[in-house]
Design a protein around this motif. Structure first.
Motif, short mmCIF file in Angstrom:
data_model
loop_
_atom_site.label_atom_id
_atom_site.label_comp_id
_atom_site.label_asym_id
_atom_site.label_seq_id
_atom_site.Cartn_x
_atom_site.Cartn_y
_atom_site.Cartn_z
N PRO A 1 0.86 -1.18 0.00
CA PRO A 1 0.00 0.00 0.00
C PRO A 1 0.90 1.24 0.00
O PRO A 1 2.09 1.14 0.28
N ILE A 2 0.32 2.37 -0.33
CA ILE A 2 1.08 3.61 -0.39
C ILE A 2 0.53 4.58 0.64
O ILE A 2 -0.68 4.78 0.74
N GLU A 3 1.42 5.21 1.41
CA GLU A 3 1.00 6.22 2.37
C GLU A 3 0.34 7.39 1.65
O GLU A 3 0.67 7.68 0.50
N TYR A 4 -0.56 8.06 2.33
CA TYR A 4 -1.23 9.21 1.74
C TYR A 4 -0.28 10.39 1.55
O TYR A 4 -0.33 11.09 0.55
N ALA A 5 0.61 10.60 2.51
CA ALA A 5 1.56 11.71 2.44
C ALA A 5 2.46 11.55 1.22
O ALA A 5 2.87 10.44 0.88
#
Length: 117
Positions: free
Chosen positions: A49-53
């Protein structure tokens, strides 16, 4: 076999993903099963998954925040897999857990290997 990049796109809120902690807890077994199916075939290369920041770097400088399409959809994760052909990867993608969310999608991009000599 060719390698493919799958980009998981989903709608977002102003400062984060729309999925709640409860959504994520309910979705985790579905993701584990879906990714596990690909892995059991020996076709999983990597996923996360990818962090939002985020930071956006361009010729104009560096800006904070993830890139969002006009309808607030952004990349929320990825998977690199091997496939016998594009149709096989499309079939896997049709059952991806991200598709339960409105405005979500799986973008499939064939990867071009770098020459090894």
């Amino acid at each position: 076999m060719k390698e493919y990049l799958l980009l998981f796109r989903n709608a977002s809120a102003e400062n984060g993903y729309l999925a709640t902690n409860q959504d994520m807890a309910e979705d985790m077994p579905k993701w584990q099963s879906w990714i596990g199916n690909i892995a059991m075939q020996g076709k999983l290369v990597h996923t996360a998954p990818i962090e939002y920041a985020a930071s956006l770097v361009s010729n104009q400088g560096v800006e904070p925040g993830p890139h969002k399409e006009t309808n607030t959809v952004l990349v929320s994760g990825f998977l690199i897999c091997k496939g016998d052909n594009l149709e096989e990867v499309q079939e896997w993608s049709k059952t991806c857990p991200i598709l339960k969310y409105q405005n979500s999608s799986v973008e499939i991009r064939p990867l071009i290997p770098f020459p090894t000599n």
